[in-house]
Design a protein around this motif. Structure first.
Motif, PDB file in Angstrom:
ATOM      1  N   GLU A 159     -12.386   0.276   0.564  1.00  0.00           N
ATOM      2  CA  GLU A 159     -11.114   0.288   1.273  1.00  0.00           C
ATOM      3  C   GLU A 159     -11.153   1.405   2.313  1.00  0.00           C
ATOM      4  OE1 GLU A 159      -6.310   0.501   0.227  1.00  0.00           O
ATOM      5  OE2 GLU A 159      -7.827   0.155  -1.342  1.00  0.00           O
ATOM      6  N   GLY A 161      -7.490   4.521  -2.595  1.00  0.00           N
ATOM      7  CA  GLY A 161      -8.285   3.333  -2.307  1.00  0.00           C
ATOM      8  C   GLY A 161      -9.295   3.023  -3.382  1.00  0.00           C
ATOM      9  N   LEU A 216      -2.250  11.506   0.376  1.00  0.00           N
ATOM     10  CA  LEU A 216      -2.282  10.798   1.653  1.00  0.00           C
ATOM     11  C   LEU A 216      -2.642  11.776   2.762  1.00  0.00           C
ATOM     12  CD1 LEU A 216      -1.733   8.061   3.042  1.00  0.00           C
ATOM     13  CD2 LEU A 216       0.624   8.816   3.373  1.00  0.00           C
ATOM     14  N   SER A 250      -3.557  -2.941   6.605  1.00  0.00           N
ATOM     15  CA  SER A 250      -4.436  -2.162   5.739  1.00  0.00           C
ATOM     16  C   SER A 250      -5.773  -2.865   5.612  1.00  0.00           C
ATOM     17  CB  SER A 250      -3.801  -1.961   4.349  1.00  0.00           C
ATOM     18  OG  SER A 250      -3.617  -3.208   3.687  1.00  0.00           O
ATOM     19  N   SER A 269      -2.402   9.697   8.647  1.00  0.00           N
ATOM     20  CA  SER A 269      -2.786   8.392   8.092  1.00  0.00           C
ATOM     21  C   SER A 269      -1.523   7.565   7.876  1.00  0.00           C
ATOM     22  CB  SER A 269      -3.538   8.550   6.769  1.00  0.00           C
ATOM     23  OG  SER A 269      -3.921   7.280   6.267  1.00  0.00           O
ATOM     24  N   VAL A 315      -0.126   4.905   6.620  1.00  0.00           N
ATOM     25  CA  VAL A 315      -0.203   3.783   5.684  1.00  0.00           C
ATOM     26  C   VAL A 315       1.170   3.126   5.574  1.00  0.00           C
ATOM     27  CG1 VAL A 315      -0.643   3.118   3.289  1.00  0.00           C
ATOM     28  CG2 VAL A 315      -2.091   4.831   4.393  1.00  0.00           C
ATOM     29  N   ALA A 361       0.816  -1.214   0.000  1.00  0.00           N
ATOM     30  CA  ALA A 361       0.000   0.000   0.000  1.00  0.00           C
ATOM     31  C   ALA A 361       0.852   1.268   0.000  1.00  0.00           C
ATOM     32  CB  ALA A 361      -0.929  -0.018   1.209  1.00  0.00           C
ATOM     33  N   ARG A 362       1.860   1.333   0.873  1.00  0.00           N
ATOM     34  CA  ARG A 362       2.670   2.554   0.944  1.00  0.00           C
ATOM     35  C   ARG A 362       3.575   2.699  -0.267  1.00  0.00           C
ATOM     36  NH1 ARG A 362       3.770   6.822   0.665  1.00  0.00           N
ATOM     37  NH2 ARG A 362       4.564   8.354   2.159  1.00  0.00           N
ATOM     38  N   LEU A 393      -8.553   3.665   4.962  1.00  0.00           N
ATOM     39  CA  LEU A 393      -7.198   3.992   5.403  1.00  0.00           C
ATOM     40  C   LEU A 393      -7.129   4.000   6.928  1.00  0.00           C
ATOM     41  CD1 LEU A 393      -6.228   7.005   3.075  1.00  0.00           C
ATOM     42  CD2 LEU A 393      -5.768   4.571   2.725  1.00  0.00           C
ATOM     43  N   ASN A 420      -4.576   2.431  14.743  1.00  0.00           N
ATOM     44  CA  ASN A 420      -4.741   2.059  13.331  1.00  0.00           C
ATOM     45  C   ASN A 420      -5.922   1.109  13.101  1.00  0.00           C
ATOM     46  OD1 ASN A 420      -2.222   3.467  12.650  1.00  0.00           O
ATOM     47  ND2 ASN A 420      -1.216   1.765  13.693  1.00  0.00           N
ATOM     48  N   ARG A 434      -1.491  -4.170  14.865  1.00  0.00           N
ATOM     49  CA  ARG A 434      -0.776  -4.134  13.579  1.00  0.00           C
ATOM     50  C   ARG A 434       0.427  -5.065  13.536  1.00  0.00           C
ATOM     51  NH1 ARG A 434       0.985   1.414  10.455  1.00  0.00           N
ATOM     52  NH2 ARG A 434      -1.166   1.253   9.690  1.00  0.00           N
TER      53      ARG A 434
END
Length: 755
Positions: free
Chosen positions: A614, A565, A323, A724, A327, A329, A310-311, A616, A517, A692
């Motif tokens: 999706e 997303g 972004l 994510s 957030s 990510v 994702a990042r 974030l 998160n 996470r």
């Protein structure tokens, strides 16, 4: 009009007011019955003396306030007012404009009454309403049918089952046991094993035997390891499956999750606000062996390769300016290639039905079973989006479309999703995985045993779990390796509650990452009427849904769209009476009254497209323990406090997808599309994050093998470890990730590298 009478709940005046209220919410007209004839008051009194008895004081207060407002404004008691006067009073009630309402507020009381009206009209007659199935007859829904033919699923005329309306009473002779004569639970299962004290140290302790720990249990047991599983619920079986929408559906009372319901979290949108009870979109969890796989929608899909990057994807495409602030990510510490062999193995172990040659999703072998049969609504959707140049396909599903490994093919019923399986066609780990583990003799399954806290030694290593047995005794089970595998919210709560001197903020929280998160999904949807078409969405199952992933692909352009997303758009069958009554009406129609009744009666012409987006991660969305509220289990433990709201990026994404749904519905021939609510609940069954996974202990809770950074020997098998939240159902990825981690644990245990 019902006459004042003796009531176990209301005074004669309150009863008269309530009866008049419900008759305006669902009025008799055009020769069709209203709430009085359908028996809503009987349902209400059953409910307020049973399931919802704690609401009775608020009901009495609300009825008194409504009647007094009628007297103040018209000089008449509410029941004596004209229909027009009653409707004006109810509009003012819904708008919060009637004096005297504080607790409940006017809008809250109106919403509660509307909910009970819908349940009294449309739930099974066993609950005291829907007298003689008049609610179902009013809208032409045939009730509870556990099979549909291919011709019915594709029919362009209403499927009425020959004019028969079938309820639980009509099914009382149905044998809800396995047709092959097998026992409802494995013969090796001892329902009283939880009463036995611990028998020495275990190699592996499974805390919770829900979906994920059920899947990995046979791996540990077949490796010759001594496994103890602590499950708070019972071993549910086919005898527990009842096609009772009100009682069992996850969007209604969700009676298969009593523990979950007793410890439901509190919720607030932002830190400076008071909390309220958590709200749910797709629903609540099941407590029992196999967990919520009893009522899952059977959608078993792979994430796409780019979802694990994702990042990096944002950076490589120059999208950093999109972004949002706050957030965090990140990339996953594992890749699609790491999980692909496990995806493939699970697809064949489960017997997933679907199409194999999908764009952008590389696979090492095809799915074992063909896709579900088509249904009318899905075909109209498919034809429309193909004309738009899009690529729809039938959902990959854990439901047999052909006989597979001893399970029969599905009979295609809308009463499958949310109720268990009445034909044994649905893959469920309680029926397929746990028996294999029990057969080895290496799994000691202790049902009805609730974990209270995880114990660590002076070095910080996890060594055991304190649990509450069915007889009220508290025991400690010691083990070399502990795997926390309850549902995400309870995983978080146990980690917080297990604080000790070396982990003052909870296990996994020495770097203050626990509960951060958190991500959930809000399922925006768009509806439209098709006056000239009949869809028969009741004549099929959720496993037949047709979806679009075009807006999830790696080349879906964030720069052009202005947000990060993507999302799945789905056309889903499976419409049962109570869910039909709760569909969002057009903006010019309230959820009550004559126009609402007409709207519900036109359900056969209604189509809805759902968005699975999706989400974030945002630093403003997090979970901790509530400082005030406690659970209702009798133990009085703190519940979670969820601080969560949709943020700007997610609103932009939802708006784009809603516009696309409207475009599709118009292409299908729909008229005047309208959106449903965008924020559909803080709990969604797709609740992710908070625990996470990552390489860096300062920014994550568990490592790539799911071991807690600051508590060696403790692993977390949960969607809570996801970095994510793609717009794809997470179950298959959760199972693949945990199977991979289980193999790593087995290797380490056999090499004395754990404990």
């Amino acid at each position: 009009m019902s006459q004042p009478k003796s009531s176990p709940v209301f005074s004669p005046r309150q009863h008269e007011t309530a009866a008049a209220l419900f008759e305006r919410l669902f009025p008799a007209d055009d020769g069709l019955p209203g709430a009085a004839e359908i028996g809503v008051m009987g349902y209400l009194e059953n409910t307020l003396t049973g399931y919802a008895q704690e609401d009775a004081p608020a009901y009495r207060q609300g009825l008194d306030c409504l009647d007094q407002a009628a007297v103040d404004l018209t000089g008449l008691h509410f029941a004596a007012c004209s229909d027009e006067q009653k409707d004006d009073l109810l509009k003012a009630l819904k708008a919060g404009e009637l004096a005297g309402f504080r607790h409940p507020t006017g809008p809250d009381f109106m919403d509660m009454a509307i909910g009970h009206m819908q349940e009294g009209v449309f739930s099974d007659p066993v609950h005291g309403g829907n007298r003689d199935k008049l609610g179902w007859k009013t809208i032409g829904h045939p009730g509870v049918w556990l099979s549909h033919s291919p011709e019915e699923m594709i029919a362009s005329e209403p499927v009425t089952k020959g004019g028969r309306f079938q309820s639980l009473e009509d099914l009382k002779g149905l044998n809800f046991t396995r047709p092959d004569g097998q026992l409802p639970v494995p013969p090796q299962f001892d329902p009283d094993a939880g009463l036995n004290p611990p028998d020495g140290e275990a190699d592996v302790i499974l805390i919770g035997l829900g979906m994920l720990n059920s899947v990995v249990a046979p791996l540990f047991a077949e490796a010759g390891l001594k496994v103890v599983a602590l499950e708070a619920g019972p071993y549910l079986s086919r005898r527990d499956y009842i096609p009772d929408e009100l009682q069992q559906a996850f969007y209604a009372r969700a009676s298969l999750g009593p523990k979950f319901n007793s410890e439901s979290p509190r919720w607030r949108r932002n830190e400076d606000e008071p909390t309220q009870p958590a709200t749910y979109s797709l629903g609540r969890m099941v407590n029992g062996v196999g967990g919520s796989s009893y009522h899952y929608g059977t959608w078993l899909r792979r994430f796409h390769p780019h979802h694990f990057r994702a990042r990096s994807r944002i950076r490589e495409n120059g999208w950093d300016h999109l972004l949002p602030d706050h957030s965090p990510v990140v990339d996953w510490p594992i890749s699609y290639e790491d999980l692909e062999p496990y995806y493939s193995r699970l697809e064949w172990d489960i017997g997933i039905s679907g199409v194999s040659h999908l764009p952008r999703i590389p696979r090492s072998r095809d799915l074992p079973n063909p896709p579900s049969l088509p249904y009318r609504f899905g075909e109209v959707f498919r034809e429309a989006v193909e004309r738009m140049g899009l690529q729809p396909y039938p959902i990959p599903s854990g439901v047999n479309t052909v006989p597979y490994r001893g399970r029969p093919a599905t009979t295609y019923s809308s009463w499958t999703c949310g109720f268990g399986t009445f034909d044994d066609s649905v893959w469920m780990p309680a029926a397929e995985c746990v028996p294999k583990a029990l057969e080895t003799g290496n799994l000691d399954l202790k049902a009805r045993c609730r974990a209270l806290r995880i114990l660590a030694d002076d070095s910080g290593r996890a060594r055991g779990v304190e649990y509450f047995a069915p007889d009220g005794q508290v025991h400690v089970q010691r083990g070399k390796c502990l795997i926390l595998g309850t549902y995400m919210w309870e995983n978080l709560r146990l980690l917080f509650l297990s604080h000790d001197d070396r982990h003052p903020g909870g296990l996994g929280n020495n770097r203050e990452q626990l509960g951060k998160n958190v991500m959930t999904k809000n399922f925006a949807h768009v509806l439209a009427m098709f006056p000239d078409q009949v869809f028969n969405r009741h004549a099929g199952s959720a496993s037949q849904s047709v979806i679009l992933e075009d807006f999830l692909y790696e080349d879906f352009d964030a720069e052009e769209n202005g947000f990060l997303g993507g999302a799945t758009i789905s056309a889903e069958p499976s419409s049962n009476p109570l869910s039909i009554s709760r569909e969002t009406p057009p903006p010019d129609i309230s959820a009550w009254g004559a126009k609402y009744k007409e709207f519900v009666r036109n359900w056969q012409h209604l189509a809805m497209l759902r968005v699975q987006p999706e989400t974030l991660p945002h630093t403003h969305n997090f979970v901790d323990l509530d400082p005030l509220y406690r659970d209702k289990s009798g133990l009085g433990l703190p519940v979670l406090r969820i601080t969560y709201d949709m943020r700007e990026n997610e609103h932009k994404l939802s708006q784009w997808m809603e516009d696309k749904c409207e475009e599709i519905l118009l292409e299908m021939g729909g008229q005047n599309p309208w959106p449903g609510p965008r924020f559909t609940g803080v709990g969604s069954c797709h609740d992710l994050g908070g625990i996470r996974m990552g390489e860096d202990p300062t920014a994550s809770v568990v490592d790539p093998n799911l071991e807690v950074h600051d508590t060696p020997g403790l692993f977390v098998f949960s969607g809570g470890v996801f970095p994510s939240c793609p717009g794809i159902n997470p179950s298959l990825t959760m199972m693949a990730m945990c199977t991979r981690a289980a193999e790593n644990i087995i290797h380490r245990l056999t090499n004395n590298d754990i404990g």
